[in-house]
Enzyme design. Structure first.
Site, PDB file in Angstrom:
ATOM      1  N   HIS A  61      43.487  43.840  38.649  1.00  0.00           N
ATOM      2  CA  HIS A  61      42.487  43.552  39.680  1.00  0.00           C
ATOM      3  C   HIS A  61      43.203  42.798  40.798  1.00  0.00           C
ATOM      4  O   HIS A  61      43.809  41.755  40.559  1.00  0.00           O
ATOM      5  CB  HIS A  61      41.330  42.728  39.113  1.00  0.00           C
ATOM      6  CG  HIS A  61      40.561  43.453  38.058  1.00  0.00           C
ATOM      7  ND1 HIS A  61      40.265  42.898  36.836  1.00  0.00           N
ATOM      8  CD2 HIS A  61      40.036  44.700  38.043  1.00  0.00           C
ATOM      9  CE1 HIS A  61      39.588  43.768  36.108  1.00  0.00           C
ATOM     10  NE2 HIS A  61      39.439  44.866  36.816  1.00  0.00           N
ATOM     11  N   GLU A  64      43.196  38.828  41.529  1.00  0.00           N
ATOM     12  CA  GLU A  64      43.461  37.893  40.441  1.00  0.00           C
ATOM     13  C   GLU A  64      44.912  37.420  40.575  1.00  0.00           C
ATOM     14  O   GLU A  64      45.824  37.942  39.938  1.00  0.00           O
ATOM     15  CB  GLU A  64      43.162  38.553  39.099  1.00  0.00           C
ATOM     16  CG  GLU A  64      41.675  38.947  38.998  1.00  0.00           C
ATOM     17  CD  GLU A  64      41.315  39.639  37.703  1.00  0.00           C
ATOM     18  OE1 GLU A  64      42.211  39.872  36.867  1.00  0.00           O
ATOM     19  OE2 GLU A  64      40.121  39.958  37.529  1.00  0.00           O
ATOM     20  N   HIS A 154      45.060  38.363  33.516  1.00  0.00           N
ATOM     21  CA  HIS A 154      43.939  38.412  34.449  1.00  0.00           C
ATOM     22  C   HIS A 154      43.447  36.997  34.740  1.00  0.00           C
ATOM     23  O   HIS A 154      43.811  36.033  34.059  1.00  0.00           O
ATOM     24  CB  HIS A 154      42.771  39.212  33.843  1.00  0.00           C
ATOM     25  CG  HIS A 154      43.045  40.665  33.697  1.00  0.00           C
ATOM     26  ND1 HIS A 154      42.431  41.625  34.474  1.00  0.00           N
ATOM     27  CD2 HIS A 154      43.858  41.343  32.850  1.00  0.00           C
ATOM     28  CE1 HIS A 154      42.856  42.819  34.126  1.00  0.00           C
ATOM     29  NE2 HIS A 154      43.724  42.674  33.132  1.00  0.00           N
ATOM     30  N   GLU A 217      42.780  36.219  29.872  1.00  0.00           N
ATOM     31  CA  GLU A 217      41.992  35.721  31.006  1.00  0.00           C
ATOM     32  C   GLU A 217      42.340  34.248  31.190  1.00  0.00           C
ATOM     33  O   GLU A 217      42.136  33.438  30.287  1.00  0.00           O
ATOM     34  CB  GLU A 217      40.497  35.894  30.732  1.00  0.00           C
ATOM     35  CG  GLU A 217      40.055  37.339  30.537  1.00  0.00           C
ATOM     36  CD  GLU A 217      39.913  38.088  31.859  1.00  0.00           C
ATOM     37  OE1 GLU A 217      39.908  37.429  32.917  1.00  0.00           O
ATOM     38  OE2 GLU A 217      39.809  39.324  31.826  1.00  0.00           O
TER      39      GLU A 217
END
Length: 330
Positions: A61, A64, A154, A217
């Site tokens: 993404h 990010e 991420h 994450e």
């Protein structure tokens, strides 16, 4: 500091500036071979090879940014010899076009298009990028002779009860014990175990290349240059230990483990997420709570307690709008 090619001196800036060059390769003074394979794709191989192969990816993404900056510094440190290299390493920046525009994606979520699902969207720029990435990691892992690992980094787009957490892709074989032990030493608060095949990059590398893969994450989305990279010390230490072929020096810290029990299905634009727009990841809801509705569909919590992760009612129809998870005993 020894002279380095612009690719190595600032991999991120080089990538963002859109240099139209073909494959470039070279050798560092310590014998490490490097290959620039195209936009955002850079391979390192130790002088005498290695039986372990590692993919570090970020920017799947495009907004990010913190993991992208971590990888950029890692490239610089390998280039100067400050960071030892003992494994075959592929550094991969994912949605480069979105990175250049500081957005999550241009047309389609790249992390839903792996597992060859990009073939259904041949005109999408993200579909073309997914195909390129799949080809790059196939070539890299096909040349591997031993263990294969993939960390896909991420950051989250909303607050979370756990600022750092991991997601293991669904796989029918047991999860790698060594990877699980490493994840205890990078300051994670939680680990999710997925329940079904998905279009994610980590699932693709696990399913198609038998890599030991995990999605990580690592905090909140921020613009380039505004990240507090000290907050990512745990994962940075883990990556550097894996690259050097050494053990992380951080102490083990147990995390909570969750399993995915369902994904929220967005079938149409009538989909309604019956939660606050700013709901945090891992917010808990009791049995009987109506979470989402759509044409002919509703999701009601069926376990004593379920938590929601990645709620996003703005996705396109046909794309998941969130995951429901329950805590399990370690």
């Amino acid at each position: 500091m020894p002279h380095t090619h612009p690719v190595l001196a600032d991999f991120l800036s080089f990538t963002l500036s859109h240099h139209p060059i073909d494959i470039v390769k070279g050798q560092l003074t310590n014998g490490v071979h490097w290959h620039y394979l195209g936009d955002g794709i850079l391979e390192f191989v130790p002088q005498h090879g290695s039986d372990q192969s590692l993919v570090l990816s970020a920017g799947i993404h495009g907004n990010e940014t913190a993991p992208i900056e971590l990888l950029n510094t890692l490239v610089q440190n390998i280039a100067t010899g400050e960071q030892p290299l003992a494994v075959r390493l592929l550094m991969l920046l994912g949605n480069v076009a979105a990175m250049r525009q500081n957005c999550r994606y241009l047309q389609d979520d790249l992390n839903r298009l792996f597992d060859h699902r990009h073939q259904k969207l041949p005109d999408s720029p993200e579909a073309q990028r997914a195909a390129n990435i799949e080809e790059a990691i196939a070539q890299f892992f096909d040349a591997a002779s031993g263990k294969k690992y993939h960390l896909d980094l991420h950051t989250a787009i909303r607050p979370s009860s756990f600022s750092r957490f991991g997601l293991l892709p669904y796989q029918s074989r047991p999860y790698d014990a060594y990877l699980l032990s490493l994840l205890e030493r990078c300051d994670l608060g939680a680990l999710l175990i997925n329940h079904a095949p998905a279009g994610t990059f980590a699932y693709h590398s696990s399913q198609h290349h038998s890599a030991e893969s995990v999605t990580l994450e690592l905090g909140k989305v921020q613009p380039f240059g505004q990240n507090q990279l000290a907050e990512f010390a745990g994962i940075n230490a883990l990556m550097r230990a894996m690259v050097a072929g050494t053990e992380p020096t951080t102490a083990a810290q147990p995390y909570k483990t969750f399993k995915v029990v369902a994904q929220l299905e967005k079938h149409s634009e009538d989909f309604v997420l019956n939660l606050p727009s700013d709901v945090a990841n891992f917010t808990a809801y009791p049995k009987g709570t109506l979470i989402a509705t759509d044409q002919g569909y509703e999701y009601i919590v069926s376990h004593g307690e379920e938590r929601i992760v990645f709620p996003n009612p703005k996705v396109k129809p046909g794309v998941r709008a969130g995951l429901m998870v329950v805590e399990v005993n370690n």
